[in-house]
Motif scaffolding. Structure first.
Motif, short mmCIF file in Angstrom:
data_model
loop_
_atom_site.label_atom_id
_atom_site.label_comp_id
_atom_site.label_asym_id
_atom_site.label_seq_id
_atom_site.Cartn_x
_atom_site.Cartn_y
_atom_site.Cartn_z
N ARG A 275 42.12 52.96 27.25
CA ARG A 275 40.80 53.12 26.65
C ARG A 275 39.73 53.11 27.73
N TRP A 276 38.58 53.69 27.39
CA TRP A 276 37.41 53.68 28.27
C TRP A 276 36.65 52.39 28.00
N PHE A 277 36.42 51.59 29.02
CA PHE A 277 35.73 50.31 28.89
C PHE A 277 34.38 50.35 29.61
N VAL A 278 33.42 49.63 29.04
CA VAL A 278 32.09 49.48 29.64
C VAL A 278 31.73 48.00 29.63
N ALA A 279 31.59 47.42 30.82
CA ALA A 279 31.13 46.03 30.94
C ALA A 279 29.60 46.08 31.03
N HIS A 280 28.94 45.31 30.19
CA HIS A 280 27.49 45.40 30.06
C HIS A 280 26.85 44.03 30.29
N VAL A 281 25.61 44.02 30.75
CA VAL A 281 24.91 42.77 31.02
C VAL A 281 24.56 41.98 29.77
N ASP A 282 24.79 42.56 28.59
CA ASP A 282 24.47 41.85 27.35
C ASP A 282 25.54 40.83 26.97
N GLY A 283 26.58 40.70 27.79
CA GLY A 283 27.63 39.72 27.52
C GLY A 283 28.82 40.28 26.76
N GLY B 149 33.51 39.00 34.91
CA GLY B 149 33.03 37.65 35.21
C GLY B 149 31.52 37.57 35.11
N ARG B 150 30.84 38.59 35.62
CA ARG B 150 29.38 38.62 35.53
C ARG B 150 28.94 38.79 34.07
N THR B 151 29.66 39.60 33.32
CA THR B 151 29.36 39.78 31.91
C THR B 151 29.51 38.46 31.15
N ALA B 152 30.52 37.69 31.50
CA ALA B 152 30.77 36.41 30.82
C ALA B 152 29.64 35.41 31.07
N ARG B 153 28.95 35.56 32.19
CA ARG B 153 27.84 34.66 32.51
C ARG B 153 26.51 35.16 31.97
N ALA B 154 26.51 36.29 31.28
CA ALA B 154 25.28 36.90 30.78
C ALA B 154 24.61 36.01 29.75
#
Length: 168
Positions: free
Chosen positions: A34-42, A109-114
């Protein structure tokens, strides 16, 4: 990183990383690409393809952490895994290179800290390519002609049986 990938990250605000990963499906438990997108919204969003406008699903990362899987487990088969652990649930994802795995681990990891909202942005397109208009067909009436646009691939492929757990 391809031009389409860097274009997505440049044109879609808040995108930390995007690209293909393998995930285990909910219903049959088979591995799908699948195509994944990690976003700053968490949230990490997943789509059938990079041309989709609506995500097929979301993964909330708030308060979670990334746990690398044993690199040797599937490295010989060309897969490198990580797990997003959140609220005693583990979501296992596989990348196709060790470099991609490291980039995804950092982005997730950065997304998880959002400190984003608790609701995902369901109107977030998969990529900048999804926003671009399709080129007109050269000869729409001719049999067998195609528009020149890339096909929308629903890449459902089987993964090795021992690939780890996690719902998808």
């Amino acid at each position: 990183m391809s031009a389409a990938h860097s274009s997505t990250q440049a044109r879609l605000p808040g995108v930390l990383k995007c690209g293909f990963l393998w995930k285990r499906g909910h219903t049959l438990g088979s591995w799908t690409k699948r195509w994944f997108v990690a976003h700053v919204d968490g949230f990490v969003y997943h789509y059938l393809s990079e041309l989709d406008l609506q995500p097929k699903g979301t993964i909330s990362c708030h308060g979670g952490f990334v746990q690398p899987l044993d690199v040797q487990e599937h490295a010989g088969e060309g897969y490198f895994g990580l797990a997003l652990v959140r609220e005693s649930k583990k979501r296992v994802l596989y990348a196709e290179s060790e470099q991609q795995l490291e980039q995804w681990a950092k982005a997730i990891g950065r997304t998880a800290r959002a400190e984003g909202g608790i609701e995902p942005h369901m109107d977030l397109p998969a990529s900048a390519a999804a926003l671009a208009p399709l080129p007109p067909a050269a000869d729409a009436g001719a049999e067998g002609s195609e528009s020149g646009a890339p096909p929308v691939a629903q890449a459902t492929q089987e993964r090795p049986a021992g690939g780890g757990g996690g719902g998808g």
